[in-house]
Motif scaffolding. Structure first.
Motif, PDB file in Angstrom:
ATOM      1  N   LEU A   9       0.825  -1.208   0.000  1.00  0.00           N
ATOM      2  CA  LEU A   9       0.000   0.000   0.000  1.00  0.00           C
ATOM      3  C   LEU A   9       0.858   1.256   0.000  1.00  0.00           C
ATOM      4  O   LEU A   9       0.509   2.254  -0.637  1.00  0.00           O
ATOM      5  CB  LEU A   9      -0.943  -0.008   1.204  1.00  0.00           C
ATOM      6  CG  LEU A   9      -2.131  -0.952   1.100  1.00  0.00           C
ATOM      7  CD1 LEU A   9      -2.898  -1.002   2.412  1.00  0.00           C
ATOM      8  CD2 LEU A   9      -3.042  -0.517  -0.030  1.00  0.00           C
ATOM      9  N   MET A  10       1.975   1.222   0.715  1.00  0.00           N
ATOM     10  CA  MET A  10       2.872   2.392   0.711  1.00  0.00           C
ATOM     11  C   MET A  10       3.394   2.662  -0.695  1.00  0.00           C
ATOM     12  O   MET A  10       3.457   3.814  -1.123  1.00  0.00           O
ATOM     13  CB  MET A  10       4.042   2.175   1.676  1.00  0.00           C
ATOM     14  CG  MET A  10       3.680   2.311   3.132  1.00  0.00           C
ATOM     15  SD  MET A  10       3.151   3.962   3.581  1.00  0.00           S
ATOM     16  CE  MET A  10       4.691   4.824   3.500  1.00  0.00           C
ATOM     17  N   LEU A  67       1.938   1.787  -3.496  1.00  0.00           N
ATOM     18  CA  LEU A  67       0.799   2.246  -4.290  1.00  0.00           C
ATOM     19  C   LEU A  67       0.514   3.718  -4.020  1.00  0.00           C
ATOM     20  O   LEU A  67       0.322   4.501  -4.953  1.00  0.00           O
ATOM     21  CB  LEU A  67      -0.428   1.385  -3.989  1.00  0.00           C
ATOM     22  CG  LEU A  67      -1.719   1.779  -4.704  1.00  0.00           C
ATOM     23  CD1 LEU A  67      -1.588   1.544  -6.207  1.00  0.00           C
ATOM     24  CD2 LEU A  67      -2.887   1.009  -4.132  1.00  0.00           C
ATOM     25  N   TRP A  68       0.481   4.097  -2.748  1.00  0.00           N
ATOM     26  CA  TRP A  68       0.208   5.498  -2.408  1.00  0.00           C
ATOM     27  C   TRP A  68       1.311   6.420  -2.933  1.00  0.00           C
ATOM     28  O   TRP A  68       1.046   7.541  -3.336  1.00  0.00           O
ATOM     29  CB  TRP A  68       0.069   5.670  -0.902  1.00  0.00           C
ATOM     30  CG  TRP A  68      -1.182   5.077  -0.348  1.00  0.00           C
ATOM     31  CD1 TRP A  68      -2.386   4.956  -0.978  1.00  0.00           C
ATOM     32  CD2 TRP A  68      -1.352   4.519   0.938  1.00  0.00           C
ATOM     33  NE1 TRP A  68      -3.296   4.345  -0.152  1.00  0.00           N
ATOM     34  CE2 TRP A  68      -2.690   4.071   1.040  1.00  0.00           C
ATOM     35  CE3 TRP A  68      -0.524   4.331   2.032  1.00  0.00           C
ATOM     36  CZ2 TRP A  68      -3.198   3.477   2.176  1.00  0.00           C
ATOM     37  CZ3 TRP A  68      -1.039   3.754   3.172  1.00  0.00           C
ATOM     38  CH2 TRP A  68      -2.361   3.318   3.241  1.00  0.00           C
ATOM     39  N   GLU A  69       2.541   5.954  -2.886  1.00  0.00           N
ATOM     40  CA  GLU A  69       3.650   6.770  -3.404  1.00  0.00           C
ATOM     41  C   GLU A  69       3.511   6.962  -4.910  1.00  0.00           C
ATOM     42  O   GLU A  69       3.863   8.015  -5.440  1.00  0.00           O
ATOM     43  CB  GLU A  69       4.982   6.102  -3.053  1.00  0.00           C
ATOM     44  CG  GLU A  69       6.192   6.908  -3.455  1.00  0.00           C
ATOM     45  CD  GLU A  69       6.347   8.236  -2.711  1.00  0.00           C
ATOM     46  OE1 GLU A  69       7.054   9.110  -3.232  1.00  0.00           O
ATOM     47  OE2 GLU A  69       5.764   8.391  -1.621  1.00  0.00           O
ATOM     48  N   ARG A  70       2.988   5.964  -5.583  1.00  0.00           N
ATOM     49  CA  ARG A  70       2.807   6.080  -7.035  1.00  0.00           C
ATOM     50  C   ARG A  70       1.618   6.997  -7.354  1.00  0.00           C
ATOM     51  O   ARG A  70       1.681   7.800  -8.284  1.00  0.00           O
ATOM     52  CB  ARG A  70       2.581   4.700  -7.645  1.00  0.00           C
ATOM     53  CG  ARG A  70       2.470   4.732  -9.156  1.00  0.00           C
ATOM     54  CD  ARG A  70       2.462   3.362  -9.761  1.00  0.00           C
ATOM     55  NE  ARG A  70       3.762   2.737  -9.805  1.00  0.00           N
ATOM     56  CZ  ARG A  70       4.669   2.951 -10.757  1.00  0.00           C
ATOM     57  NH1 ARG A  70       4.420   3.818 -11.698  1.00  0.00           N
ATOM     58  NH2 ARG A  70       5.809   2.326 -10.739  1.00  0.00           N
ATOM     59  N   ILE A  71       0.540   6.876  -6.569  1.00  0.00           N
ATOM     60  CA  ILE A  71      -0.667   7.680  -6.829  1.00  0.00           C
ATOM     61  C   ILE A  71      -0.449   9.140  -6.411  1.00  0.00           C
ATOM     62  O   ILE A  71      -0.784  10.060  -7.157  1.00  0.00           O
ATOM     63  CB  ILE A  71      -1.882   7.083  -6.080  1.00  0.00           C
ATOM     64  CG1 ILE A  71      -2.251   5.734  -6.690  1.00  0.00           C
ATOM     65  CG2 ILE A  71      -3.072   8.029  -6.116  1.00  0.00           C
ATOM     66  CD1 ILE A  71      -3.291   4.967  -5.925  1.00  0.00           C
ATOM     67  N   ALA A  72       0.072   9.332  -5.212  1.00  0.00           N
ATOM     68  CA  ALA A  72       0.291  10.688  -4.697  1.00  0.00           C
ATOM     69  C   ALA A  72       1.704  10.756  -4.136  1.00  0.00           C
ATOM     70  O   ALA A  72       1.918  10.488  -2.949  1.00  0.00           O
ATOM     71  CB  ALA A  72      -0.733  11.006  -3.619  1.00  0.00           C
ATOM     72  N   SER A 116       5.106  11.606  -2.366  1.00  0.00           N
ATOM     73  CA  SER A 116       5.366  12.391  -1.159  1.00  0.00           C
ATOM     74  C   SER A 116       6.391  13.484  -1.390  1.00  0.00           C
ATOM     75  O   SER A 116       6.470  14.429  -0.603  1.00  0.00           O
ATOM     76  CB  SER A 116       5.831  11.474  -0.027  1.00  0.00           C
ATOM     77  OG  SER A 116       7.035  10.820  -0.396  1.00  0.00           O
TER      78      SER A 116
END
Length: 177
Positions: A47-48, A50-55, A57
């Motif tokens: 999930l980390m 995935l989140w880094e790819r979507i939004a 940091s």
């Protein structure tokens, strides 16, 4: 005080052991326990990513790696606890455990036939064994709150061990010994 009748919880499945040793819990685990543990362990880092790819940091070079290491460590811990809890709940009879009941009977009957103690030899005093048993009995139910494992061999497991001796007698009689 309440006048409502309180009935004790009786599990639908057989109680194998109310305080199983750490090695038995690991040894009786099913493939599905390993799969659930692995899925839990990889969920956090996955999930980390995935989140880094979507939004993104935008933390800069070297900022994301420590977070991934921490997430990986937490994920591995959570995966192990999921694996362990799925296995230990079968010992308590909270989930389907027919395979474990058969494994337990076979293991204990073999120990009876060899003349070994059912739950291993302990180098601690009976008082320490009792204290260890009281501290870790049904600890798997609260594993998500306080991970607590039984590493002490003792004879206080909440089951009638006569069934193992009776089964050993039946098997020896059938073998003609």
């Amino acid at each position: 005080m309440s006048n409502v009748e309180q009935r004790p919880f009786v599990p639908a499945k057989k109680l194998i052991d109310s305080d199983p040793h750490f090695k038995r819990v690991i040894g009786y685990a099913r493939k599905s326990d390993y799969v659930a543990g692995a899925a839990t362990a990889t969920a956090g880092p996955g999930l980390m990513l995935l989140w880094e790819r979507i939004a993104p940091s935008l933390v800069g070079k070297g900022g994301f790696a420590p977070i991934m290491r921490l997430t990986g460590a937490i994920g591995i811990s959570a995966g192990f606890l999921m694996f362990y809890q799925r296995s230990i709940l079968r010992f308590y009879g909270f989930t389907e455990n027919s395979r474990e009941v058969a494994m337990d009977m076979k293991e204990m009957v073999t120990k009876v036939k060899k003349g070994e103690p059912l739950y291993g030899v302990s180098s601690t005093t009976p008082y320490i064994q009792g204290m260890a048993s009281r501290n870790s009995r049904y600890s798997g139910v609260w594993l998500h709150v306080l991970p607590w494992f039984n590493f002490v061999n003792h004879n206080q497991h909440g089951v009638d061990t006569a069934k193992y001796y009776q089964q050993a007698e039946r098997e020896l009689a059938a073998e003609g010994k």
